[in-house]
Design a protein around this motif. Structure first.
Motif, PDB file in Angstrom:
ATOM      1  N   ASP A   1       0.827  -1.203   0.000  1.00 10.02           N
ATOM      2  CA  ASP A   1       0.000   0.000   0.000  1.00 10.02           C
ATOM      3  C   ASP A   1       0.863   1.256   0.000  1.00 10.02           C
ATOM      4  O   ASP A   1       0.562   2.234  -0.678  1.00 10.02           O
ATOM      5  N   LEU A   2       1.938   1.203   0.759  1.00 12.04           N
ATOM      6  CA  LEU A   2       2.881   2.320   0.786  1.00 12.04           C
ATOM      7  C   LEU A   2       3.474   2.538  -0.606  1.00 12.04           C
ATOM      8  O   LEU A   2       3.589   3.683  -1.067  1.00 12.04           O
ATOM      9  N   ALA A   3       3.810   1.468  -1.287  1.00 10.17           N
ATOM     10  CA  ALA A   3       4.354   1.584  -2.641  1.00 10.17           C
ATOM     11  C   ALA A   3       3.355   2.236  -3.590  1.00 10.17           C
ATOM     12  O   ALA A   3       3.712   3.099  -4.387  1.00 10.17           O
ATOM     13  N   VAL A   4       2.095   1.827  -3.483  1.00  7.02           N
ATOM     14  CA  VAL A   4       1.048   2.410  -4.333  1.00  7.02           C
ATOM     15  C   VAL A   4       0.951   3.912  -4.065  1.00  7.02           C
ATOM     16  O   VAL A   4       0.867   4.721  -4.990  1.00  7.02           O
ATOM     17  N   ALA A   5       0.989   4.287  -2.792  1.00 13.71           N
ATOM     18  CA  ALA A   5       0.881   5.703  -2.436  1.00 13.71           C
ATOM     19  C   ALA A   5       2.099   6.488  -2.913  1.00 13.71           C
ATOM     20  O   ALA A   5       1.960   7.585  -3.460  1.00 13.71           O
ATOM     21  N   TYR A   6       3.292   5.940  -2.705  1.00 12.94           N
ATOM     22  CA  TYR A   6       4.497   6.619  -3.185  1.00 12.94           C
ATOM     23  C   TYR A   6       4.428   6.794  -4.705  1.00 12.94           C
ATOM     24  O   TYR A   6       4.783   7.840  -5.232  1.00 12.94           O
ATOM     25  N   GLU A   7       3.976   5.761  -5.377  1.00 11.21           N
ATOM     26  CA  GLU A   7       3.842   5.837  -6.826  1.00 11.21           C
ATOM     27  C   GLU A   7       2.860   6.941  -7.215  1.00 11.21           C
ATOM     28  O   GLU A   7       3.137   7.754  -8.096  1.00 11.21           O
ATOM     29  N   HIS A   8       1.740   6.984  -6.517  1.00 11.00           N
ATOM     30  CA  HIS A   8       0.732   8.013  -6.785  1.00 11.00           C
ATOM     31  C   HIS A   8       1.313   9.410  -6.604  1.00 11.00           C
ATOM     32  O   HIS A   8       1.002  10.336  -7.346  1.00 11.00           O
ATOM     33  N   GLU A   9       2.166   9.565  -5.601  1.00  8.59           N
ATOM     34  CA  GLU A   9       2.750  10.865  -5.280  1.00  8.59           C
ATOM     35  C   GLU A   9       4.023  11.170  -6.068  1.00  8.59           C
ATOM     36  O   GLU A   9       4.658  12.182  -5.838  1.00  8.59           O
ATOM     37  N   GLY A  10       4.404  10.280  -6.985  1.00  5.28           N
ATOM     38  CA  GLY A  10       5.572  10.521  -7.823  1.00  5.28           C
ATOM     39  C   GLY A  10       6.903  10.233  -7.153  1.00  5.28           C
ATOM     40  O   GLY A  10       7.948  10.622  -7.656  1.00  5.28           O
TER      41      GLY A  10
ATOM     42  N   ALA B   1       8.781   4.055  -3.998  1.00  3.89           N
ATOM     43  CA  ALA B   1       7.796   3.052  -4.415  1.00  3.89           C
ATOM     44  C   ALA B   1       8.495   1.744  -4.758  1.00  3.89           C
ATOM     45  O   ALA B   1       8.071   0.667  -4.324  1.00  3.89           O
ATOM     46  N   ARG B   2       9.556   1.825  -5.524  1.00  2.00           N
ATOM     47  CA  ARG B   2      10.293   0.617  -5.915  1.00  2.00           C
ATOM     48  C   ARG B   2      10.794  -0.132  -4.680  1.00  2.00           C
ATOM     49  O   ARG B   2      10.651  -1.347  -4.570  1.00  2.00           O
ATOM     50  N   LYS B   3      11.370   0.591  -3.728  1.00  2.00           N
ATOM     51  CA  LYS B   3      11.894  -0.042  -2.514  1.00  2.00           C
ATOM     52  C   LYS B   3      10.773  -0.698  -1.711  1.00  2.00           C
ATOM     53  O   LYS B   3      10.942  -1.792  -1.159  1.00  2.00           O
TER      54      LYS B   3
ATOM     55  N   ASN C   1       1.431  -5.729  -9.153  1.00  2.00           N
ATOM     56  CA  ASN C   1       1.603  -4.294  -8.902  1.00  2.00           C
ATOM     57  C   ASN C   1       3.017  -3.850  -9.272  1.00  2.00           C
ATOM     58  O   ASN C   1       3.209  -2.830  -9.931  1.00  2.00           O
ATOM     59  N   TYR C   2       3.982  -4.628  -8.813  1.00  2.00           N
ATOM     60  CA  TYR C   2       5.378  -4.279  -9.058  1.00  2.00           C
ATOM     61  C   TYR C   2       5.714  -4.353 -10.549  1.00  2.00           C
ATOM     62  O   TYR C   2       6.380  -3.466 -11.084  1.00  2.00           O
ATOM     63  N   ASP C   3       5.237  -5.390 -11.207  1.00  2.00           N
ATOM     64  CA  ASP C   3       5.490  -5.523 -12.644  1.00  2.00           C
ATOM     65  C   ASP C   3       4.895  -4.350 -13.416  1.00  2.00           C
ATOM     66  O   ASP C   3       5.531  -3.794 -14.306  1.00  2.00           O
TER      67      ASP C   3
ATOM     68  N   ASN D   1       7.031   2.841 -15.170  1.00  2.00           N
ATOM     69  CA  ASN D   1       8.134   3.702 -14.741  1.00  2.00           C
ATOM     70  C   ASN D   1       9.315   3.598 -15.699  1.00  2.00           C
ATOM     71  O   ASN D   1       9.902   4.606 -16.080  1.00  2.00           O
ATOM     72  N   ASP D   2       9.662   2.385 -16.106  1.00  2.00           N
ATOM     73  CA  ASP D   2      10.789   2.202 -17.010  1.00  2.00           C
ATOM     74  C   ASP D   2      10.496   2.817 -18.378  1.00  2.00           C
ATOM     75  O   ASP D   2      11.366   3.422 -18.997  1.00  2.00           O
ATOM     76  N   ARG D   3       9.256   2.679 -18.848  1.00  2.00           N
ATOM     77  CA  ARG D   3       8.880   3.284 -20.128  1.00  2.00           C
ATOM     78  C   ARG D   3       8.971   4.808 -20.039  1.00  2.00           C
ATOM     79  O   ARG D   3       9.471   5.463 -20.944  1.00  2.00           O
ATOM     80  N   ALA D   4       8.497   5.366 -18.938  1.00  2.00           N
ATOM     81  CA  ALA D   4       8.553   6.824 -18.761  1.00  2.00           C
ATOM     82  C   ALA D   4      10.002   7.308 -18.739  1.00  2.00           C
ATOM     83  O   ALA D   4      10.317   8.354 -19.319  1.00  2.00           O
ATOM     84  N   LYS D   5      10.875   6.553 -18.090  1.00  2.00           N
ATOM     85  CA  LYS D   5      12.295   6.929 -18.054  1.00  2.00           C
ATOM     86  C   LYS D   5      12.899   6.904 -19.455  1.00  2.00           C
ATOM     87  O   LYS D   5      13.635   7.806 -19.832  1.00  2.00           O
ATOM     88  N   ARG D   6      12.576   5.851 -20.213  1.00  2.00           N
ATOM     89  CA  ARG D   6      13.104   5.762 -21.584  1.00  2.00           C
ATOM     90  C   ARG D   6      12.609   6.917 -22.447  1.00  2.00           C
ATOM     91  O   ARG D   6      13.358   7.485 -23.218  1.00  2.00           O
ATOM     92  N   ASN D   7      11.334   7.250 -22.301  1.00  2.00           N
ATOM     93  CA  ASN D   7      10.752   8.299 -23.124  1.00  2.00           C
ATOM     94  C   ASN D   7      11.268   9.691 -22.761  1.00  2.00           C
ATOM     95  O   ASN D   7      11.348  10.568 -23.619  1.00  2.00           O
ATOM     96  N   SER D   8      11.587   9.890 -21.486  1.00  2.00           N
ATOM     97  CA  SER D   8      12.025  11.224 -21.072  1.00  2.00           C
ATOM     98  C   SER D   8      13.541  11.345 -21.002  1.00  2.00           C
ATOM     99  O   SER D   8      14.064  12.449 -20.927  1.00  2.00           O
ATOM    100  N   GLY D   9      14.231  10.197 -20.955  1.00  2.00           N
ATOM    101  CA  GLY D   9      15.682  10.239 -20.884  1.00  2.00           C
ATOM    102  C   GLY D   9      16.206  10.645 -19.529  1.00  2.00           C
ATOM    103  O   GLY D   9      17.323  11.086 -19.394  1.00  2.00           O
ATOM    104  N   THR D  10      15.342  10.507 -18.470  1.00  2.00           N
ATOM    105  CA  THR D  10      15.742  10.884 -17.111  1.00  2.00           C
ATOM    106  C   THR D  10      15.622   9.699 -16.203  1.00  2.00           C
ATOM    107  O   THR D  10      15.043   8.681 -16.537  1.00  2.00           O
ATOM    108  N   SER D  11      16.137   9.843 -14.988  1.00  2.00           N
ATOM    109  CA  SER D  11      15.999   8.808 -13.982  1.00  2.00           C
ATOM    110  C   SER D  11      14.892   9.161 -13.015  1.00  2.00           C
ATOM    111  O   SER D  11      14.405  10.277 -13.007  1.00  2.00           O
ATOM    112  N   GLY D  12      14.499   8.184 -12.166  1.00  2.00           N
ATOM    113  CA  GLY D  12      13.410   8.387 -11.195  1.00  2.00           C
ATOM    114  C   GLY D  12      13.807   9.343 -10.108  1.00  2.00           C
ATOM    115  O   GLY D  12      14.942   9.747  -9.972  1.00  2.00           O
ATOM    116  N   SER D  13      12.804   9.736  -9.270  1.00  2.00           N
ATOM    117  CA  SER D  13      13.072  10.690  -8.192  1.00  2.00           C
ATOM    118  C   SER D  13      13.658  10.039  -6.991  1.00  2.00           C
ATOM    119  O   SER D  13      13.681   8.878  -6.822  1.00  2.00           O
TER     120      SER D  13
END
Length: 123
Positions: free
Chosen positions: A69-78, A83-85, A103-105, A111-123
């Motif tokens: 649940d914490l992961a879902v919330a962290y994901e929601h909040e960016g 979230a990954r941890k 959920n993790y998959d 997340n990985d697709r967004a990183k590839r598309n933006s060329g940046t790493s996660g927060s």
């Protein structure tokens, strides 16, 4: 956002899938925090939900639903690194839980697709 209903279904399913044992007071206390976190998240109070799920994880560090649940919330909040941890901790505690794995998959795929598309790493 179309992803949110999927996350909500996962949040509720995993949270109720791990019943507490009668002799497990920390789990009962953590479960109350998890349930309260769900209630406030459904009202859009994500910071309070995160607080409750963090408390649940502190009270019972072996409660996979709290981490999911914490992961879902962290994901929601960016907060994608957090979230990954949290997903990884939930899976470490309950590797056979298909809901957490799904959920993790899904998180990794998006997340990985967004990183590839933006060329940046996660927060």
């Amino acid at each position: 956002m179309r992803l949110l209903p999927i996350l909500w279904a996962s949040l509720v399913v995993v949270s109720v899938a791990a019943p507490a044992r009668a002799d497990d007071k920390p789990r009962e206390s953590a479960k109350k925090h998890v349930e309260f976190g769900i209630a406030v998240a459904q009202k859009g109070l994500w910071r309070e939900a995160i607080y409750r799920w963090e408390q649940a994880a502190k009270i019972d560090p072996n409660y996979p639903a709290a981490y999911n649940d914490l992961a879902v919330a962290y994901e929601h909040e960016g907060q994608f690194d957090k979230a990954r941890k949290a997903y990884e901790k939930a899976l470490e505690l309950e590797p056979q839980n298909l809901s957490i794995q799904q959920n993790y998959d899904l998180f990794k795929e998006i997340n990985d697709r967004a990183k590839r598309n933006s060329g940046t790493s996660g927060s």
